[in-house]
Design a protein around this motif. Structure first.
Motif, PDB file in Angstrom:
ATOM      1  N   SER A 128       0.841  -1.178   0.000  1.00 34.62           N
ATOM      2  CA  SER A 128       0.000   0.000   0.000  1.00 34.62           C
ATOM      3  C   SER A 128       0.882   1.236   0.000  1.00 34.62           C
ATOM      4  N   SER A 129       0.294   2.341  -0.348  1.00 34.79           N
ATOM      5  CA  SER A 129       1.000   3.624  -0.313  1.00 34.79           C
ATOM      6  C   SER A 129       0.714   4.285   1.016  1.00 34.79           C
ATOM      7  N   LEU A 130       1.747   4.749   1.679  1.00 34.84           N
ATOM      8  CA  LEU A 130       1.565   5.436   2.952  1.00 34.84           C
ATOM      9  C   LEU A 130       1.449   6.924   2.685  1.00 34.84           C
ATOM     10  N   TYR A 131       0.342   7.530   3.146  1.00 32.11           N
ATOM     11  CA  TYR A 131       0.135   8.958   2.941  1.00 32.11           C
ATOM     12  C   TYR A 131      -0.135   9.600   4.290  1.00 32.11           C
ATOM     13  N   PHE A 132       0.687  10.561   4.668  1.00 26.69           N
ATOM     14  CA  PHE A 132       0.593  11.212   5.961  1.00 26.69           C
ATOM     15  C   PHE A 132      -0.033  12.599   5.876  1.00 26.69           C
ATOM     16  N   GLY A 133      -0.484  13.002   4.712  1.00 20.83           N
ATOM     17  CA  GLY A 133      -1.075  14.329   4.559  1.00 20.83           C
ATOM     18  C   GLY A 133      -0.006  15.397   4.603  1.00 20.83           C
ATOM     19  N   THR A 134      -0.441  16.635   4.723  1.00 16.87           N
ATOM     20  CA  THR A 134       0.470  17.766   4.817  1.00 16.87           C
ATOM     21  C   THR A 134       0.612  18.133   6.285  1.00 16.87           C
ATOM     22  N   GLN A 135       1.833  18.145   6.765  1.00 11.96           N
ATOM     23  CA  GLN A 135       2.102  18.419   8.175  1.00 11.96           C
ATOM     24  C   GLN A 135       3.100  19.566   8.283  1.00 11.96           C
ATOM     25  N   LYS A 136       2.968  20.344   9.341  1.00 11.15           N
ATOM     26  CA  LYS A 136       3.930  21.407   9.611  1.00 11.15           C
ATOM     27  C   LYS A 136       5.075  20.813  10.428  1.00 11.15           C
ATOM     28  N   ILE A 137       6.301  21.017   9.988  1.00  9.10           N
ATOM     29  CA  ILE A 137       7.465  20.531  10.717  1.00  9.10           C
ATOM     30  C   ILE A 137       7.722  21.463  11.894  1.00  9.10           C
ATOM     31  N   THR A 162       8.851  16.591  19.157  1.00  8.66           N
ATOM     32  CA  THR A 162       8.628  15.237  18.674  1.00  8.66           C
ATOM     33  C   THR A 162       7.144  15.086  18.358  1.00  8.66           C
ATOM     34  N   GLU A 163       6.824  14.643  17.165  1.00  9.11           N
ATOM     35  CA  GLU A 163       5.439  14.501  16.725  1.00  9.11           C
ATOM     36  C   GLU A 163       5.210  13.079  16.231  1.00  9.11           C
ATOM     37  N   VAL A 164       3.974  12.623  16.294  1.00  3.86           N
ATOM     38  CA  VAL A 164       3.579  11.337  15.730  1.00  3.86           C
ATOM     39  C   VAL A 164       2.500  11.614  14.703  1.00  3.86           C
ATOM     40  N   TYR A 165       2.715  11.148  13.488  1.00  2.00           N
ATOM     41  CA  TYR A 165       1.741  11.302  12.408  1.00  2.00           C
ATOM     42  C   TYR A 165       1.290   9.921  11.978  1.00  2.00           C
ATOM     43  N   HIS A 166       0.009   9.728  11.858  1.00  6.32           N
ATOM     44  CA  HIS A 166      -0.543   8.445  11.438  1.00  6.32           C
ATOM     45  C   HIS A 166      -0.885   8.503   9.959  1.00  6.32           C
ATOM     46  N   ALA A 167      -0.561   7.441   9.250  1.00  2.35           N
ATOM     47  CA  ALA A 167      -0.892   7.366   7.829  1.00  2.35           C
ATOM     48  C   ALA A 167      -2.403   7.254   7.663  1.00  2.35           C
ATOM     49  N   GLU A 168      -2.911   7.878   6.607  1.00  2.00           N
ATOM     50  CA  GLU A 168      -4.331   7.767   6.311  1.00  2.00           C
ATOM     51  C   GLU A 168      -4.638   6.353   5.839  1.00  2.00           C
ATOM     52  N   THR A 169      -5.911   5.978   5.873  1.00  2.00           N
ATOM     53  CA  THR A 169      -6.293   4.649   5.412  1.00  2.00           C
ATOM     54  C   THR A 169      -5.991   4.491   3.927  1.00  2.00           C
ATOM     55  N   GLN A 170      -5.804   3.246   3.516  1.00  3.41           N
ATOM     56  CA  GLN A 170      -5.490   2.929   2.126  1.00  3.41           C
ATOM     57  C   GLN A 170      -6.762   3.044   1.286  1.00  3.41           C
ATOM     58  N   LYS A 171      -6.699   3.813   0.218  1.00  9.82           N
ATOM     59  CA  LYS A 171      -7.833   3.939  -0.694  1.00  9.82           C
ATOM     60  C   LYS A 171      -7.564   3.088  -1.924  1.00  9.82           C
ATOM     61  N   TYR A 172      -8.578   2.347  -2.370  1.00  7.38           N
ATOM     62  CA  TYR A 172      -8.417   1.469  -3.531  1.00  7.38           C
ATOM     63  C   TYR A 172      -9.757   1.270  -4.227  1.00  7.38           C
ATOM     64  N   VAL A 173      -9.704   0.686  -5.411  1.00  7.83           N
ATOM     65  CA  VAL A 173     -10.905   0.355  -6.176  1.00  7.83           C
ATOM     66  C   VAL A 173     -11.027  -1.161  -6.178  1.00  7.83           C
ATOM     67  N   ASP A 174     -12.190  -1.680  -5.771  1.00  6.83           N
ATOM     68  CA  ASP A 174     -12.372  -3.132  -5.695  1.00  6.83           C
ATOM     69  C   ASP A 174     -12.717  -3.727  -7.056  1.00  6.83           C
ATOM     70  N   SER A 175     -12.924  -5.035  -7.083  1.00  2.29           N
ATOM     71  CA  SER A 175     -13.184  -5.741  -8.348  1.00  2.29           C
ATOM     72  C   SER A 175     -14.490  -5.305  -9.010  1.00  2.29           C
ATOM     73  N   ASN A 189     -15.102   2.466  -5.116  1.00  5.81           N
ATOM     74  CA  ASN A 189     -14.077   3.049  -4.249  1.00  5.81           C
ATOM     75  C   ASN A 189     -14.223   2.481  -2.846  1.00  5.81           C
ATOM     76  N   GLN A 190     -13.105   2.062  -2.276  1.00  6.31           N
ATOM     77  CA  GLN A 190     -13.075   1.484  -0.934  1.00  6.31           C
ATOM     78  C   GLN A 190     -11.912   2.088  -0.157  1.00  6.31           C
ATOM     79  N   GLU A 191     -11.899   1.879   1.141  1.00  6.73           N
ATOM     80  CA  GLU A 191     -10.721   2.205   1.937  1.00  6.73           C
ATOM     81  C   GLU A 191     -10.599   1.217   3.079  1.00  6.73           C
ATOM     82  N   GLY A 192      -9.367   0.967   3.479  1.00  9.60           N
ATOM     83  CA  GLY A 192      -9.111  -0.012   4.523  1.00  9.60           C
ATOM     84  C   GLY A 192      -7.736   0.224   5.115  1.00  9.60           C
ATOM     85  N   PRO A 193      -7.288  -0.689   5.965  1.00 14.16           N
ATOM     86  CA  PRO A 193      -5.992  -0.501   6.629  1.00 14.16           C
ATOM     87  C   PRO A 193      -4.824  -0.596   5.654  1.00 14.16           C
TER      88      PRO A 193
END
Length: 85
Positions: free
Chosen positions: A1-10, A14-27, A31-35
């Motif tokens: 999957s592709s990890l996308y953390f959005g736009t964050q200010k540096i 110490t900061e913790v950023y969580h990746a957004e859920t994985q977006k994909y197209v099913d069979s 459009n779906q999203e999941g871990p």
């Protein structure tokens, strides 16, 4: 999957950023999203095991080439999903 953390200010904290859920197209072309996930397919049939290694060739950088020092990616709470044959 592709990890996308959005736009964050540096910041200097110490900061913790969580990746957004994985977006994909099913069979069904819906459009779906999941871990986020890592997929390994072992078709040898020997069940002899495998090892997954990840390497990052440099630190994270902004679009302006500013380095985000000491950044880490952690994948936690992993599970193994094996389809029944």
């Amino acid at each position: 999957s592709s990890l996308y953390f959005g736009t964050q200010k540096i910041t200097s904290k110490t900061e913790v950023y969580h990746a957004e859920t994985q977006k994909y197209v099913d069979s069904a072309n819906e459009n779906q999203e999941g871990p986020n996930f890592v997929q390994v397919t072992d078709n040898r049939g020997t069940e002899s095991g495998w090892t997954l290694n990840v390497r990052q060739n440099g630190q994270f950088k902004t679009a302006e080439d500013q380095e985000l020092t000491a950044a880490q990616i952690r994948l936690t709470k992993g599970t193994v999903v094996t389809p029944s044959l």
